[in-house]
Design a protein around this motif. Structure first.
Motif, mmCIF file in Angstrom:
data_model
loop_
_atom_site.group_PDB
_atom_site.id
_atom_site.type_symbol
_atom_site.label_atom_id
_atom_site.label_comp_id
_atom_site.label_asym_id
_atom_site.label_seq_id
_atom_site.Cartn_x
_atom_site.Cartn_y
_atom_site.Cartn_z
ATOM 1 N N HIS A 213 0.779 -1.202 0.001
ATOM 2 C CA HIS A 213 0.174 0.033 -0.011
ATOM 3 C C HIS A 213 0.799 1.078 0.014
ATOM 4 N N THR B 12 1.466 7.967 2.596
ATOM 5 C CA THR B 12 1.526 9.504 2.589
ATOM 6 C C THR B 12 1.060 9.980 4.008
ATOM 7 N N THR C 93 -1.108 8.045 6.983
ATOM 8 C CA THR C 93 -1.146 6.549 6.931
ATOM 9 C C THR C 93 -0.651 6.085 8.137
ATOM 10 N N TYR D 113 -3.504 -1.613 7.728
ATOM 11 C CA TYR D 113 -3.322 -0.008 7.703
ATOM 12 C C TYR D 113 -4.635 0.666 7.341
ATOM 13 N N GLN E 178 -5.580 4.828 5.781
ATOM 14 C CA GLN E 178 -5.394 6.127 5.367
ATOM 15 C C GLN E 178 -6.015 7.029 5.968
ATOM 16 N N SER F 155 -7.779 11.155 6.785
ATOM 17 C CA SER F 155 -7.772 12.279 6.448
ATOM 18 C C SER F 155 -8.655 13.144 7.095
ATOM 19 N N GLN G 252 -7.531 12.296 10.706
ATOM 20 C CA GLN G 252 -6.325 12.440 10.484
ATOM 21 C C GLN G 252 -5.617 13.597 11.795
#
Length: 298
Positions: A58, A61, A64, A118, A120, A122, A126
Motif C-alpha cells: 500500500h 502518505t 497513513t 493499515y 489512510q 484524512s 487525521q
C-alpha cells in the motif's frame, strides 16, 4: 526450506519493566525487509513511499497508520526524491494483555485475517490521530509522574481508534481493491495459538497441551509455529521466558531462583543453563553487567 528476511529481536527498553519505545524517523531509502517478535505501529507525517506487509503493498502518505503484527515480513520503500518522515512505536504484546480472563485488545490479532493492517486517514480523523501521536511523543520524551501509566493508556486509545477507522473504511470500501493481510505468510489460525503462548509461557506448557486445546495434531501445531516465528516451539518458549527474566533481573531485587520460577522454569539449574546458552553469560553476571552499564550511562 522457508526463507525469512532479517529477524530484528531487540529494540530500546525491550528488557525493561516497560517494554516500549517511540521515535520519529526520516527514511531516505526505505527500510529493508525484516520481521520481529514484537508489535509495531507507524504513522506518516511527511513524504511519500510504499509499504509491503506479507507481500501486500500500500502507499504511504501523510496520515497513513500501519499496525504490524509479530513475525510479519515488513518492508518500506521511499519514493525517489522524497524524505519519508514517520513515527515508529515498538512494544511488547504484554502491554495489551490484561490480567485474569480479560482478553484486552486481543481482537487486534484475531481480526487481521480479514481487515487491512493499515488505514489512510484524512480530515478530522487525521487531525485527531496526529494530536494523539504528538502527545504520546511528548510524554515519552518527558519524565513526569505516572508517565508509563499515561503512555499505556494512550497506546491503547491509539490502537482502538485505528481499529475503528479500519472497520469503518472496510465497510465503505467493500467494492474497492483494498487488500486484507490474509493469505500471505501466516495461517489465520495461528494467532490464537501465539496469543495463548504469550499469556501462558510462565506455566508448564507443552506442545501436546496446545494440540489438545486447539484440536490440531502435535506435528501440525509445531509446523505452524515454526512457519510463523521461524523458531521451534521450544526456542520460541525460551525466548519469551528469557525476555521476561531479563526484565526482572534489571528492574527488581528478586533472587535468580525466584526469577527462574516466575518465568516458568522448574529449577535454577535449568534456567541458568538455558540463559547462559542464549546470552553467553549467567543470570547473576548479566544483572551485574546491566547495573554497571546503566550507572555508566546515567
Amino acid at each position: 526450506m522457508t526463507y525469512f528476511p532479517d529477524y530484528l529481536k531487540t529494540y530500546p527498553n525491550m528488557d525493561s519493566s516497560f517494554p516500549f519505545h517511540f521515535s520519529r524517523n526520516t527514511l531516505d531509502r526505505g527500510f529493508r525487509a525484516h520481521r520481529h517478535d514484537y508489535l509495531e505501529f507507524s504513522y506518516v507525517v511527511n513524504g511519500r513511499g510504499t509499504e509491503s506487509i506479507n507481500d501486500v503493498k500500500h502507499t504511504m502518505t501523510p496520515g497513513t497508520f500501519t499496525f504490524v503484527l509479530p513475525y510479519q515480513v515488513h518492508e518500506i520503500f521511499t519514493d525517489p526524491g522524497e524524505h519519508l518522515v514517520l513515527f515508529n512505536c515498538s512494544f511488547s504484546m504484554d502491554l495489551l494483555m490484561e490480567p485474569g480472563n480479560d482478553q484486552g485488545l486481543s481482537g487486534l490479532f484475531n481480526d487481521t485475517n480479514t481487515l487491512p493492517g493499515y488505514v489512510q486517514l484524512s480530515g478530522q480523523d487525521q487531525q485527531q490521530m496526529s494530536a494523539l501521536i504528538e502527545d504520546m511523543y511528548k510524554e515519552y520524551n518527558a519524565n513526569e509522574r505516572y508517565r508509563q501509566t499515561l503512555l499505556k493508556a494512550r497506546l491503547k486509545e491509539i490502537l482502538v481508534r485505528f481499529d475503528r477507522y479500519r472497520w469503518k473504511q472496510a465497510g465503505q470500501a467493500e467494492t474497492t481493491d483494498i487488500a486484507p493481510l490474509s493469505g500471505a505468510k501466516t495461517s489465520p489460525s495461528v494467532w490464537p495459538i501465539i496469543h495463548y503462548i504469550h499469556r501462558n509461557y510462565q506455566e508448564d506448557l507443552a506442545l501436546s497441551d496446545l494440540a489438545t486445546r486447539f484440536t490440531m495434531s502435535v506435528s501440525r501445531i509445531s509446523e505452524v509455529i515454526k512457519q510463523t516465528t521461524g523458531q521451534t516451539f521450544v526456542h520460541f518458549l525460551h525466548d519469551l521466558r528469557l525476555r521476561h527474566a531479563c526484565s526482572l533481573l534489571v528492574s527488581t531485587d528478586m533472587s535468580v531462583t525466584e526469577i527462574a520460577l516466575e518465568v516458568g522454569y522448574g529449577s535454577y539449574k535449568t534456567f541458568s543453563r538455558i540463559f547462559r546458552e542464549s546470552k553467553g553469560i549467567v543470570p547473576k553476571d548479566y544483572r551485574k553487567a546491566e547495573y554497571g552499564r546503566r550507572v555508566t550511562q546515567g
